[in-house]
Design a protein around this motif. Structure first.
Motif, short mmCIF file in Angstrom:
data_model
loop_
_atom_site.label_atom_id
_atom_site.label_comp_id
_atom_site.label_asym_id
_atom_site.label_seq_id
_atom_site.Cartn_x
_atom_site.Cartn_y
_atom_site.Cartn_z
N ARG A 108 -2.34 -2.25 2.73
CA ARG A 108 -1.87 -1.58 1.47
C ARG A 108 -0.32 -1.31 1.62
O ARG A 108 0.26 -1.61 2.59
CB ARG A 108 -2.60 -0.11 1.23
N ASP A 109 0.16 -0.91 0.75
CA ASP A 109 1.86 -0.47 0.57
C ASP A 109 1.77 0.72 1.53
O ASP A 109 1.19 1.87 1.42
CB ASP A 109 2.04 0.07 -0.88
N PRO A 110 2.62 0.54 2.68
CA PRO A 110 2.70 1.77 3.66
C PRO A 110 3.39 2.81 3.00
O PRO A 110 3.07 4.03 3.39
CB PRO A 110 3.42 0.85 4.77
N ALA A 111 4.07 2.57 2.14
CA ALA A 111 5.03 3.71 1.63
C ALA A 111 4.21 4.86 0.73
O ALA A 111 4.00 5.82 1.04
CB ALA A 111 6.21 3.32 0.67
N LYS A 112 3.02 4.27 0.11
CA LYS A 112 2.05 4.98 -0.48
C LYS A 112 1.18 5.64 0.37
O LYS A 112 0.85 6.95 0.19
CB LYS A 112 1.13 4.18 -1.51
N VAL A 113 0.86 5.07 1.65
CA VAL A 113 0.14 5.70 2.82
C VAL A 113 0.99 6.94 3.20
O VAL A 113 0.45 8.34 3.39
CB VAL A 113 -0.31 4.79 3.83
N LEU A 114 2.07 6.68 3.54
CA LEU A 114 3.00 7.76 4.06
C LEU A 114 3.09 8.87 3.18
O LEU A 114 3.08 10.26 3.33
CB LEU A 114 4.22 7.14 4.55
N ALA A 115 3.38 8.46 1.73
CA ALA A 115 3.53 9.52 0.68
C ALA A 115 2.18 10.35 0.76
O ALA A 115 2.37 11.72 0.37
CB ALA A 115 3.71 8.96 -0.58
N TRP A 117 0.59 11.32 2.78
CA TRP A 117 0.22 12.17 3.99
C TRP A 117 1.49 13.41 4.04
O TRP A 117 1.58 14.30 4.82
CB TRP A 117 0.59 11.49 5.49
N GLU A 118 2.41 13.08 3.44
CA GLU A 118 3.57 13.91 3.14
C GLU A 118 3.39 15.47 2.89
O GLU A 118 2.69 15.97 2.05
CB GLU A 118 4.55 13.42 2.18
N GLY A 119 4.06 16.22 3.52
CA GLY A 119 3.69 17.84 3.60
C GLY A 119 2.40 18.44 4.13
O GLY A 119 2.11 19.33 4.00
N LYS A 120 1.59 17.41 4.51
CA LYS A 120 0.22 17.99 4.99
C LYS A 120 0.26 17.83 6.60
O LYS A 120 0.86 17.25 7.23
CB LYS A 120 -0.78 16.85 4.64
N GLN A 121 -0.60 18.81 7.08
CA GLN A 121 -0.63 18.99 8.54
C GLN A 121 -1.57 17.70 9.18
O GLN A 121 -2.50 17.36 8.78
CB GLN A 121 -1.32 20.31 8.95
N SER A 170 2.71 -16.05 9.69
CA SER A 170 3.29 -15.33 10.65
C SER A 170 3.60 -14.11 9.71
O SER A 170 3.69 -14.15 8.48
CB SER A 170 4.45 -15.81 11.09
N SER A 171 4.07 -13.08 10.53
CA SER A 171 4.55 -11.63 9.75
C SER A 171 5.13 -10.94 10.82
O SER A 171 4.64 -10.75 11.79
CB SER A 171 3.11 -10.93 9.33
N GLU A 172 6.14 -10.08 10.21
CA GLU A 172 6.37 -8.89 11.28
C GLU A 172 5.51 -7.98 11.44
O GLU A 172 4.81 -7.77 10.34
CB GLU A 172 7.83 -8.37 10.58
N LEU A 173 5.42 -7.26 12.44
CA LEU A 173 4.30 -6.49 12.50
C LEU A 173 5.31 -4.92 12.46
O LEU A 173 6.11 -4.58 13.21
CB LEU A 173 3.76 -6.26 13.79
N HIS A 174 5.31 -4.33 10.89
CA HIS A 174 6.06 -3.09 10.95
C HIS A 174 5.37 -1.95 11.29
O HIS A 174 4.47 -1.89 11.23
CB HIS A 174 6.13 -3.03 9.19
N GLU A 175 6.36 -1.22 12.05
CA GLU A 175 5.83 0.15 12.49
C GLU A 175 6.50 1.50 11.73
O GLU A 175 7.62 1.27 11.50
CB GLU A 175 5.99 0.26 14.05
N HIS A 176 5.63 2.23 11.05
CA HIS A 176 6.17 3.27 10.26
C HIS A 176 5.79 4.74 11.12
O HIS A 176 4.65 4.88 11.65
CB HIS A 176 5.84 3.47 8.91
N ARG A 177 6.71 5.55 10.99
CA ARG A 177 6.52 6.91 11.50
C ARG A 177 6.71 8.01 10.58
O ARG A 177 7.37 7.76 9.44
CB ARG A 177 7.49 7.27 12.73
N ILE A 178 5.94 9.08 10.80
CA ILE A 178 5.83 10.29 9.63
C ILE A 178 7.44 10.83 9.80
O ILE A 178 7.54 11.15 11.01
CB ILE A 178 4.81 11.26 9.91
N GLY A 179 7.84 11.17 8.73
CA GLY A 179 9.13 11.93 8.85
C GLY A 179 10.29 11.09 9.21
O GLY A 179 11.21 10.60 9.34
#
Length: 179
Positions: A108-115, A117-121, A170-179
């Motif tokens: 899925r769209d990683p920005a939506k997944v991160l959003a 989680w935003e502000g949650k513990q 082929s694809s880049e394997l993107h890594e996203h972190r919280i914050g």
């Protein structure tokens, strides 16, 4: 295995240069009727990219107390909790407390997944890794899935190369972190 599941068999050749993991193995995947092809393909790639001793598929979409992929040590203790898709923050909070390592692979769209989680513990949120693929990569792989598939997975310098039943992707394997 859930009633009505479709069994897929993947003969895998893995060359993960980034982690120094090389192996050939066969995996059988029970695809639950409610599981999308994109979810299943992401689950298979997560298994391959996290491959190590003690790895196994969780109960799948029909169970809520296990992740899509998990890693256990020799005593049966869960050391790795790998989710697929877009799990909620509460689930990842629990996973990070239970296992030494937690990760999410999303189609899925990683920005939506991160959003979401935003502000949650989330316990040890700075250690949680969200991985995603280039747009269209999972959909292209889904088009090559058969009930019996030959799969070659190579990762080097963050780049993922997949051959699935003669289809090269082929694809880049993107890594996203919280914050």
């Amino acid at each position: 295995m859930a009633i009505g599941s479709t069994i897929h068999t993947f003969t895998v050749q893995l060359a993960d240069v980034d982690r120094g993991v090389y192996d050939d193995f066969t995996i059988r995947v029970a695809r639950h009727p409610s599981e999308t092809d994109a979810y299943m393909m992401t689950r298979i790639l997560a298994y391959c990219l996290e491959y190590r001793e003690g790895i196994e598929f969780g109960g799948g979409v029909s169970t809520t107390d296990e992740p899509a992929v998990l890693v256990k040590d020799l005593t049966g203790l869960i050391t790795g909790w790998i989710e697929v898709g877009s799990p909620d923050a509460a689930r990842m909070h629990s996973a990070s407390k239970l296992a030494e390592y937690a990760a999410v692979y999303t189609h899925r769209d990683p920005a939506k997944v991160l959003a979401s989680w935003e502000g949650k513990q989330i316990h040890r949120s700075e250690e949680l890794v969200l991985r995603s693929f280039d747009p269209g990569f999972i959909d292209a792989a889904v088009g090559a899935i058969e009930r019996r598939s030959d799969l070659s997975v190579s990762r080097t310098e963050g780049q993922l190369y997949v051959e699935l039943n003669g289809t090269h992707l082929s694809s880049e394997l993107h890594e996203h972190r919280i914050g």
